[in-house]
Every structure is written in C-alpha cells, then in structure tokens.
Design an enzyme around this catalytic site. Structure first.
Site, PDB file in Angstrom:
ATOM      1  N   LYS A  13      47.181 -35.345 -53.432  1.00  0.00           N
ATOM      2  CA  LYS A  13      48.512 -35.351 -53.720  1.00  0.00           C
ATOM      3  C   LYS A  13      49.351 -36.109 -52.834  1.00  0.00           C
ATOM      4  O   LYS A  13      50.001 -36.956 -53.460  1.00  0.00           O
ATOM      5  CB  LYS A  13      49.069 -33.647 -53.189  1.00  0.00           C
ATOM      6  N   ARG A  86      54.157 -23.464 -52.479  1.00  0.00           N
ATOM      7  CA  ARG A  86      52.676 -22.898 -52.314  1.00  0.00           C
ATOM      8  C   ARG A  86      52.571 -21.537 -52.374  1.00  0.00           C
ATOM      9  O   ARG A  86      51.513 -21.123 -52.181  1.00  0.00           O
ATOM     10  CB  ARG A  86      52.391 -23.257 -50.901  1.00  0.00           C
ATOM     11  N   ARG A 125      38.623 -37.725 -43.724  1.00  0.00           N
ATOM     12  CA  ARG A 125      39.947 -38.425 -43.840  1.00  0.00           C
ATOM     13  C   ARG A 125      40.656 -39.040 -42.677  1.00  0.00           C
ATOM     14  O   ARG A 125      40.362 -38.115 -41.609  1.00  0.00           O
ATOM     15  CB  ARG A 125      41.027 -37.313 -44.490  1.00  0.00           C
ATOM     16  N   ARG A 158      43.230 -35.459 -38.716  1.00  0.00           N
ATOM     17  CA  ARG A 158      44.073 -34.307 -38.647  1.00  0.00           C
ATOM     18  C   ARG A 158      43.363 -33.138 -37.841  1.00  0.00           C
ATOM     19  O   ARG A 158      42.031 -33.194 -38.223  1.00  0.00           O
ATOM     20  CB  ARG A 158      44.534 -34.151 -39.869  1.00  0.00           C
ATOM     21  N   ARG A 169      41.532 -23.360 -45.375  1.00  0.00           N
ATOM     22  CA  ARG A 169      42.613 -23.793 -46.087  1.00  0.00           C
ATOM     23  C   ARG A 169      42.362 -23.841 -47.496  1.00  0.00           C
ATOM     24  O   ARG A 169      43.258 -23.267 -48.509  1.00  0.00           O
ATOM     25  CB  ARG A 169      42.950 -25.167 -45.767  1.00  0.00           C
TER      26      ARG A 169
HETATM   27  P1  AP5 Z   1      45.224 -36.627 -49.694  1.00  0.00           P
HETATM   28  O1  AP5 Z   1      45.847 -37.550 -50.768  1.00  0.00           O
HETATM   29  O2  AP5 Z   1      45.348 -36.867 -48.239  1.00  0.00           O
HETATM   30  O3  AP5 Z   1      45.054 -35.245 -50.451  1.00  0.00           O
HETATM   31  P2  AP5 Z   1      46.247 -34.027 -50.106  1.00  0.00           P
HETATM   32  O4  AP5 Z   1      46.124 -33.289 -51.405  1.00  0.00           O
HETATM   33  O5  AP5 Z   1      47.654 -34.685 -49.876  1.00  0.00           O
HETATM   34  O6  AP5 Z   1      45.793 -33.046 -49.269  1.00  0.00           O
HETATM   35  P3  AP5 Z   1      46.234 -32.564 -47.917  1.00  0.00           P
HETATM   36  O7  AP5 Z   1      45.151 -32.071 -46.945  1.00  0.00           O
HETATM   37  O8  AP5 Z   1      47.608 -33.352 -47.079  1.00  0.00           O
HETATM   38  O9  AP5 Z   1      47.045 -31.372 -48.623  1.00  0.00           O
HETATM   39  P4  AP5 Z   1      47.340 -29.921 -47.873  1.00  0.00           P
HETATM   40  O10 AP5 Z   1      48.129 -29.525 -48.623  1.00  0.00           O
HETATM   41  O11 AP5 Z   1      46.379 -29.001 -47.319  1.00  0.00           O
HETATM   42  O12 AP5 Z   1      48.276 -30.206 -46.479  1.00  0.00           O
HETATM   43  P5  AP5 Z   1      49.637 -30.426 -45.941  1.00  0.00           P
HETATM   44  O13 AP5 Z   1      49.871 -31.300 -45.024  1.00  0.00           O
HETATM   45  O14 AP5 Z   1      50.383 -30.271 -47.200  1.00  0.00           O
HETATM   46  O15 AP5 Z   1      43.532 -37.094 -49.982  1.00  0.00           O
HETATM   47  C1  AP5 Z   1      42.685 -36.375 -49.093  1.00  0.00           C
HETATM   48  C2  AP5 Z   1      41.360 -37.463 -48.900  1.00  0.00           C
HETATM   49  O16 AP5 Z   1      41.045 -37.846 -50.114  1.00  0.00           O
HETATM   50  C3  AP5 Z   1      41.852 -38.776 -48.176  1.00  0.00           C
HETATM   51  O17 AP5 Z   1      40.823 -39.221 -47.206  1.00  0.00           O
HETATM   52  C4  AP5 Z   1      42.139 -39.865 -49.403  1.00  0.00           C
HETATM   53  O18 AP5 Z   1      42.084 -41.085 -49.052  1.00  0.00           O
HETATM   54  C5  AP5 Z   1      40.916 -39.138 -50.391  1.00  0.00           C
HETATM   55  N1  AP5 Z   1      41.465 -39.462 -51.905  1.00  0.00           N
HETATM   56  C6  AP5 Z   1      42.635 -38.986 -52.700  1.00  0.00           C
HETATM   57  N2  AP5 Z   1      42.348 -39.372 -53.872  1.00  0.00           N
HETATM   58  C7  AP5 Z   1      41.122 -39.720 -53.713  1.00  0.00           C
HETATM   59  C8  AP5 Z   1      40.229 -40.190 -55.088  1.00  0.00           C
HETATM   60  N3  AP5 Z   1      40.979 -40.068 -56.378  1.00  0.00           N
HETATM   61  N4  AP5 Z   1      39.131 -40.620 -55.054  1.00  0.00           N
HETATM   62  C9  AP5 Z   1      38.511 -40.545 -53.660  1.00  0.00           C
HETATM   63  N5  AP5 Z   1      39.189 -40.057 -52.590  1.00  0.00           N
HETATM   64  C10 AP5 Z   1      40.455 -39.803 -52.778  1.00  0.00           C
HETATM   65  O19 AP5 Z   1      49.908 -28.941 -45.275  1.00  0.00           O
HETATM   66  C11 AP5 Z   1      49.246 -28.870 -43.949  1.00  0.00           C
HETATM   67  C12 AP5 Z   1      49.456 -27.413 -43.536  1.00  0.00           C
HETATM   68  O20 AP5 Z   1      51.025 -27.393 -43.455  1.00  0.00           O
HETATM   69  C13 AP5 Z   1      49.218 -26.212 -44.136  1.00  0.00           C
HETATM   70  O21 AP5 Z   1      47.968 -25.922 -43.973  1.00  0.00           O
HETATM   71  C14 AP5 Z   1      50.020 -25.065 -43.731  1.00  0.00           C
HETATM   72  O22 AP5 Z   1      49.820 -24.601 -42.556  1.00  0.00           O
HETATM   73  C15 AP5 Z   1      51.598 -26.016 -43.822  1.00  0.00           C
HETATM   74  N6  AP5 Z   1      52.162 -26.023 -45.081  1.00  0.00           N
HETATM   75  C16 AP5 Z   1      52.654 -27.147 -45.478  1.00  0.00           C
HETATM   76  N7  AP5 Z   1      53.353 -26.937 -46.659  1.00  0.00           N
HETATM   77  C17 AP5 Z   1      53.648 -25.479 -46.541  1.00  0.00           C
HETATM   78  C18 AP5 Z   1      54.071 -24.747 -47.360  1.00  0.00           C
HETATM   79  N8  AP5 Z   1      54.854 -25.183 -48.498  1.00  0.00           N
HETATM   80  N9  AP5 Z   1      54.179 -23.449 -46.978  1.00  0.00           N
HETATM   81  C19 AP5 Z   1      53.559 -23.183 -46.074  1.00  0.00           C
HETATM   82  N10 AP5 Z   1      52.947 -24.012 -45.173  1.00  0.00           N
HETATM   83  C20 AP5 Z   1      53.071 -25.351 -45.298  1.00  0.00           C
END
Ligand code: AP5
Length: 218
Positions: A13, A86, A125, A158, A169
C-alpha cells in the site's frame, strides 16, 4: 482522486501510494507514518500510540478518527488513504466525514497477497524514515546496502517488522480489518489488484481499474 488503499501489512500500500503521489500529486495520508512521526517527536499522541504499535495491535478508533479529522481539515484536493480505515467503526466515521464535506470516494483498492509472501516482505523491509521510501533486501534492494538510492539517507528497519510482531499484525488484519472488504464491496467502489505482481505491474493494474470504475460512474 480520492482513494482508500486496503490490504494486509506488507501488501504494498505504501509503495503504491508513494508512486501515485509522485505521479498524480494526490496527498498520501498514512496513519502509520503520522503515528511514527508523533512517536519520534515525543508528542502525547505518539506516547499513547507507542505500546499499541510495538505490540502490533490497532490504536483505538477514537484516537485515529480524531487524527484523520484534523488531516481532512487541512487538505486541499485529493487523497490516498494508506492504512486507514482499519475497522468498520473507522470506515463508518470516515463515511460521515466525507458525506459532510460532500467529497465522495472514487475507489477503494484492495491489495491481495498471501500470508507467506507478506511475512517475507515485511521481515526484509528497510525504509528511509525521512521520505518513507521503502526497499526490500530480497525483492527490491537499494544499490548500496542500508542507503537510500535517492537521497543517500541511512535506511532503518521498523520495530514492528520483527517476525513475532509481523505474525500478530497479520492476525489483527484478518480479525479486524478484513471485514472492510465486504463493507466496501457493498458500496460498489471496490477494485482488487494482484499485489504479488511486480511493483510496476501492480501500478498499471491499479490505475487501469480505478480509471475504469471512475469512468463507469460518470
Ligand atoms: P509496503 O509498501 O511498505 O507495504 P504496506 O502495505 O504499506 O505495509 P505496512 O507494513 O506499512 O502496512 P501496515 O498497514 O501494517 O503498517 P502501518 O504503518 O499502516 O511494502 C512492504 C515491503 O514489500 C517493502 O519492503 C516493499 O519494498 C516490498 N514490496 C512492495 N510492493 C512489492 C511488490 N509488488 N513486489 C515485491 N515487493 C514489494 O501501521 C503500523 C501500525 O500503526 C499498526 O500496526 C497500528 O498499530 C498503527 N495504525 C496505523 N494505522 C492505524 C489505524 N487506521 N487504526 C489503528 N491503528 C493504526
């Protein structure tokens, strides 16, 4: 362009939001990045979120909704919601905010990927904490290990990408976020992309499907 990116941790994403942001100038609103920035700045919000994030569980809905409300107030133009909503409660609150502003969503993009791939991606990552640009030591390594190709910043891993937290997660996604798939399918605004394809192919599929949906709606 008003989009939600929905999908499990590691589905890409953030990677795709960054590409679309650069290409189309829409604002990427990543709730995870906002929380991490607050944590590094030692704000009350950051302190409150810290334990939830470290444990791989969701920050309470009311905290997140208030944060998004503040973001929307400053926003001019389109957005890509990356990591929000979420839970069904967050989605309902967001619907009400968008309705009040008369700014309906264009599409919700669902990123489909299997658990094993997600696990591998997340544990490999590395990210530039300044720009959010993400690399992967297996599939998309930087030219120089540990250094961002674009601005030379050191890359960091991270804290919540440790294997046991990644498993947690992924479980939390299945339990609390996956129900949003049916919620948005019912609205007729859901498009699905194969998140296992390479980054460029995911971008192409995403743009093609969002374009088709927006044109049909007109
Ligand atoms: P990446 O693009 O970083 O993936 P992502 O889907 O953005 O994954 P995240 O881990 O950032 O999502 P998340 O939802 O858990 O974390 P967030 O920060 O929102 O890609 C991942 C890896 O794959 C990278 O290395 C990339 O290079 C590689 N890649 C990407 N596309 C590829 C492809 N096509 N082919 C090969 N490789 C690829 O949330 C963190 C924490 O914050 C949560 O756990 C929670 O505690 C809190 N939080 C955040 N938002 C909320 C909310 N709305 N409500 C409650 N708590 C929240």
């Amino acid at each position: 362009m008003r989009l939600i990116f929905l999908g499990p941790p590691g589905a890409g994403k953030g990677t795709q939001a960054q590409i679309l942001r650069e290409r189309f100038g829409a604002k990427q609103i990543s709730t995870g990045d906002i929380l991490r920035e607050n944590r590094s700045n030692g704000t009350e919000l950051g302190k409150l979120a810290e334990n939830y994030m470290r444990g791989g569980v969701l920050v309470p809905d009311e905290v997140i909704v208030k944060m998004i409300e503040a973001e929307l107030q400053q926003l001019q133009g389109g957005f890509i919601m990356d990591g929000f909503p979420r839970t069904v409660a967050q989605a309902q609150a967001f619907d009400a905010l968008l309705h009040a502003q008369q700014t309906p969503l264009d599409a919700v993009v669902l990123f489909n990927a299997d658990r094993d791939t997600l696990f591998t991606r997340l544990t490999a990552r590395w990210t530039n904490p300044r720009t959010g640009r993400s690399y992967n030591t297996v599939t998309n390594p930087p030219r120089v290990p540990g250094i961002d190709d674009e601005d030379g910043s050191p890359l960091v891993q991270r804290e919540d990408d440790k294997p046991e937290t990644v498993r947690k997660r992924l479980d939390v996604y299945e339990r609390q976020t996956a129900p949003l798939v049916e919620y948005y399918r019912a609205s007729g605004k859901l498009v699905e992309v194969d998140a296992l394809a390479c980054v460029d192919d995911v971008t192409r599929e995403l743009i093609r499907k969002v374009d088709a949906l927006v044109h049909t709606a007109r």
